[in-house]
Design an enzyme around this catalytic site. Structure first.
Site, mmCIF file in Angstrom:
data_model
loop_
_atom_site.group_PDB
_atom_site.id
_atom_site.type_symbol
_atom_site.label_atom_id
_atom_site.label_comp_id
_atom_site.label_asym_id
_atom_site.label_seq_id
_atom_site.Cartn_x
_atom_site.Cartn_y
_atom_site.Cartn_z
ATOM 1 N N ILE A 160 -16.011 -3.482 -0.145
ATOM 2 C CA ILE A 160 -16.810 -4.689 -0.375
ATOM 3 C C ILE A 160 -17.751 -4.971 0.797
ATOM 4 O O ILE A 160 -18.753 -5.667 0.657
ATOM 5 C CB ILE A 160 -15.871 -5.891 -0.653
ATOM 6 C CG1 ILE A 160 -16.551 -6.954 -1.492
ATOM 7 C CG2 ILE A 160 -15.274 -6.456 0.615
ATOM 8 C CD1 ILE A 160 -15.601 -7.998 -2.046
ATOM 9 N N GLU A 196 -5.975 -4.292 7.969
ATOM 10 C CA GLU A 196 -6.051 -5.675 7.482
ATOM 11 C C GLU A 196 -5.376 -5.842 6.131
ATOM 12 O O GLU A 196 -4.786 -6.877 5.845
ATOM 13 C CB GLU A 196 -7.513 -6.120 7.399
ATOM 14 C CG GLU A 196 -8.107 -6.367 8.785
ATOM 15 C CD GLU A 196 -9.582 -6.716 8.748
ATOM 16 O OE1 GLU A 196 -10.189 -6.712 7.656
ATOM 17 O OE2 GLU A 196 -10.116 -6.978 9.838
ATOM 18 N N HIS A 210 -4.318 2.918 2.567
ATOM 19 C CA HIS A 210 -5.614 3.363 2.038
ATOM 20 C C HIS A 210 -6.344 4.231 3.039
ATOM 21 O O HIS A 210 -6.224 4.055 4.247
ATOM 22 C CB HIS A 210 -6.498 2.157 1.666
ATOM 23 C CG HIS A 210 -6.669 1.153 2.774
ATOM 24 N ND1 HIS A 210 -5.721 0.210 3.082
ATOM 25 C CD2 HIS A 210 -7.689 0.944 3.646
ATOM 26 C CE1 HIS A 210 -6.140 -0.533 4.087
ATOM 27 N NE2 HIS A 210 -7.327 -0.107 4.460
ATOM 28 N N HIS A 243 -10.209 5.245 4.212
ATOM 29 C CA HIS A 243 -11.644 4.953 4.136
ATOM 30 C C HIS A 243 -12.352 6.304 4.113
ATOM 31 O O HIS A 243 -12.110 7.141 4.994
ATOM 32 C CB HIS A 243 -12.127 4.207 5.387
ATOM 33 C CG HIS A 243 -11.536 2.843 5.586
ATOM 34 N ND1 HIS A 243 -12.259 1.686 5.398
ATOM 35 C CD2 HIS A 243 -10.302 2.449 5.985
ATOM 36 C CE1 HIS A 243 -11.489 0.633 5.670
ATOM 37 N NE2 HIS A 243 -10.305 1.073 6.032
HETATM 38 P P1 AMP Z 1 -8.391 -2.031 6.768
HETATM 39 O O1 AMP Z 1 -8.887 -2.818 7.939
HETATM 40 O O2 AMP Z 1 -8.246 -0.568 7.069
HETATM 41 O O3 AMP Z 1 -7.143 -2.653 6.182
HETATM 42 O O4 AMP Z 1 -9.539 -2.072 5.680
HETATM 43 C C1 AMP Z 1 -9.588 -2.997 4.655
HETATM 44 C C2 AMP Z 1 -10.914 -2.820 3.963
HETATM 45 O O5 AMP Z 1 -10.817 -3.430 2.684
HETATM 46 C C3 AMP Z 1 -12.103 -3.450 4.685
HETATM 47 O O6 AMP Z 1 -13.079 -2.456 4.966
HETATM 48 C C4 AMP Z 1 -12.628 -4.488 3.664
HETATM 49 O O7 AMP Z 1 -14.032 -4.585 3.666
HETATM 50 C C5 AMP Z 1 -12.085 -3.943 2.359
HETATM 51 N N1 AMP Z 1 -11.873 -4.922 1.293
HETATM 52 C C6 AMP Z 1 -11.214 -6.102 1.365
HETATM 53 N N2 AMP Z 1 -11.178 -6.714 0.180
HETATM 54 C C7 AMP Z 1 -11.822 -5.888 -0.688
HETATM 55 C C8 AMP Z 1 -12.123 -5.955 -2.090
HETATM 56 N N3 AMP Z 1 -11.766 -7.013 -2.843
HETATM 57 N N4 AMP Z 1 -12.826 -4.931 -2.635
HETATM 58 C C9 AMP Z 1 -13.206 -3.886 -1.891
HETATM 59 N N5 AMP Z 1 -12.936 -3.748 -0.575
HETATM 60 C C10 AMP Z 1 -12.263 -4.747 0.017
#
Ligand code: AMP
Ligand code: ZN
Length: 116
Positions: A31, A95, A100, A102
């Protein structure tokens, strides 16, 4: 897993720009992208973090890695290159507590080991 945003994306309860899915994994656009290609790949199964991988998950994690490679080819970033990142825990900058990858690409990402 109740109250997990990525489980809700996997089940379709929360919308996302899904770019690939099968019985085991879902991939969707981040997002808040930090590169022209920024895809998140998740297992449908709620595994909180890299710390929680058990032997029963080995095939699933391999499948997730395979899907990342497939998407790199699909997005045409395989030849120029890309980066796969998995954050784990607080110090790792995780977060969302649902494991997951990236998948980042579409521009030179530099050689730094830490983003910032
Ligand atoms: P992390 O810090 O590795 O947990 O990455 C979490 C990622 O999830 C971040 O890059 C956010 O931008 C992404 N994110 C959070 N909510 C959503 C959502 N609803 N749809 C797509 N990506 C999301
Ligand atoms: Zn979850």
């Amino acid at each position: 897993m109740k109250d997990c945003i990525f489980c809700k994306i996997a089940s379709g309860e929360i919308p996302a720009q899904v770019v690939y899915e099968d019985e085991q994994v879902v991939a969707f656009n981040d997002i808040n992208p930090v590169a022209p290609v920024h895809i998140l790949l998740i297992p449908r199964l709620h595994i909180p973090s890299f710390n929680d991988i058990i032997p029963e998950h080995k095939e699933l994690i391999g499948h997730l890695a395979w899907a990342a490679g497939k998407l790199a080819r699909l997005k045409n970033i395989n030849e120029k290159g890309y980066r796969l990142i998995m954050n784990c825990g607080r110090d790792g900058g995780q977060e969302i507590i649902h494991l997951h990858f990236h998948l980042l690409g579409g521009r030179p990402l530099g050689s730094s080991l830490v983003a910032d």
